[in-house]
Design a protein around this motif. Structure first.
Motif, PDB file in Angstrom:
ATOM      1  N   GLY A   1       0.784  -1.228   0.000  1.00  0.00           N
ATOM      2  CA  GLY A   1       0.000   0.000   0.000  1.00  0.00           C
ATOM      3  C   GLY A   1       0.815   1.276   0.000  1.00  0.00           C
ATOM      4  O   GLY A   1       1.912   1.349  -0.543  1.00  0.00           O
ATOM      5  N   LEU A   2       0.268   2.278   0.689  1.00  0.00           N
ATOM      6  CA  LEU A   2       0.836   3.627   0.685  1.00  0.00           C
ATOM      7  C   LEU A   2       2.208   3.673   1.358  1.00  0.00           C
ATOM      8  O   LEU A   2       3.100   4.384   0.893  1.00  0.00           O
ATOM      9  CB  LEU A   2      -0.119   4.587   1.387  1.00  0.00           C
ATOM     10  CG  LEU A   2       0.269   6.073   1.378  1.00  0.00           C
ATOM     11  CD1 LEU A   2       0.352   6.595  -0.050  1.00  0.00           C
ATOM     12  CD2 LEU A   2      -0.741   6.890   2.184  1.00  0.00           C
ATOM     13  N   SER A   3       2.391   2.924   2.446  1.00  0.00           N
ATOM     14  CA  SER A   3       3.674   2.942   3.158  1.00  0.00           C
ATOM     15  C   SER A   3       4.804   2.445   2.269  1.00  0.00           C
ATOM     16  O   SER A   3       5.912   2.991   2.290  1.00  0.00           O
ATOM     17  CB  SER A   3       3.599   2.082   4.418  1.00  0.00           C
ATOM     18  OG  SER A   3       3.324   0.728   4.090  1.00  0.00           O
TER      19      SER A   3
END
Length: 252
Positions: free
Chosen positions: A112-114
């Motif tokens: 995801g975003l991380s």
């Protein structure tokens, strides 16, 4: 006084550098002759003078690999990668060295975003992100001046939009620069040098044994208490090992 220091430094460099080149050639000759232990002594003598180079660490790692010295070979491949992080030959040779290790440790995948933010952050060094931020400051100033002095409505509009974009990119690059600085500061990798290391739940010999590690395994150092290091593995496990069991991969 400064002049004397400069003169001494110059004289030292004119003596040491040729000696290092000679030692490096001698070490390479010994390596090609299969005299790996003697080659290691020569390479190490160069390191003792404070000389660092990708070729030196790479050759030293190769010599240790030939002698089946698992931990030192991986350690020096890692040192070579610190100087040349994208070198395919170093990565390939280190993969062979890691095949000799005992510990099979899983890696917790990031998603995801991380993961996206981490990948973007690691695209450049802290210095590079800082320079990028300075470049966007200059762009913002220039575009703002164009907006302020322009007579044409279209030019004003374009300069205004451009200055806002530059300001936004400035904030992003600054954020990434500080994040990169934080990552680098927290990044304290080390290699296990003990043939077998007992990882404890607390920083003392009386505490319960959590698990065991073997030479060549890479860990992250989180904390230090007296002669103990708190480590973390790629699978998320943590514990305490004696400082003598590991060797930190210090930056230059």
């Amino acid at each position: 006084m400064k002049n004397i220091i400069y003169i001494l430094a110059f004289l030292f460099s004119t003596v040491v550098f040729p000696q290092n080149e000679m030692l490096f050639e001698q070490a390479n000759t010994l390596y090609n002759q299969g005299k790996y232990a003697e080659a290691i002594d020569k390479y190490t003598a160069i390191l003792d003078t404070g000389n660092h180079s990708t070729e030196l660490y790479f050759n030293l790692a190769n010599a240790h690999y030939k002698l089946n010295n698992i931990a030192p070979s991986i350690y020096f491949y890692e040192k070579a990668l610190q100087l040349s992080p994208n070198d395919k030959e170093i990565k390939s040779n280190m993969a062979f060295a890691k095949n000799m290790t005992i510990d099979a440790i899983d890696v917790i995948p990031e998603t995801g975003l991380s993961k996206l933010i981490k990948n973007i952050t690691n695209m450049m060094s802290f210095d590079a992100w800082a320079k990028t931020a300075v470049a966007f400051v200059l762009c913002f100033v220039i575009l703002f001046l164009i907006y302020y002095f322009a007579y044409s409505t279209i030019n004003k509009r374009l300069a205004f939009i451009g200055s806002l974009i530059s300001l936004l990119l400035l904030c992003v690059s600054l954020g990434l620069a500080f994040r990169k600085f934080s990552i680098d500061k927290q990044n304290k990798p080390a290699i296990v040098f003990a043939q077998e290391s007992k990882v404890k739940s607390e920083p003392n010999y009386r505490s319960e044994e959590s698990f065991r590690l073997h030479e060549g395994t890479k860990v992250q150092v989180l904390d230090t208490v007296n002669s103990w290091k708190k480590i973390k593995l790629t699978d998320g496990k943590t514990g305490w090992v004696n400082s003598d069991d590991i060797k930190l991969l210090y930056n230059f």
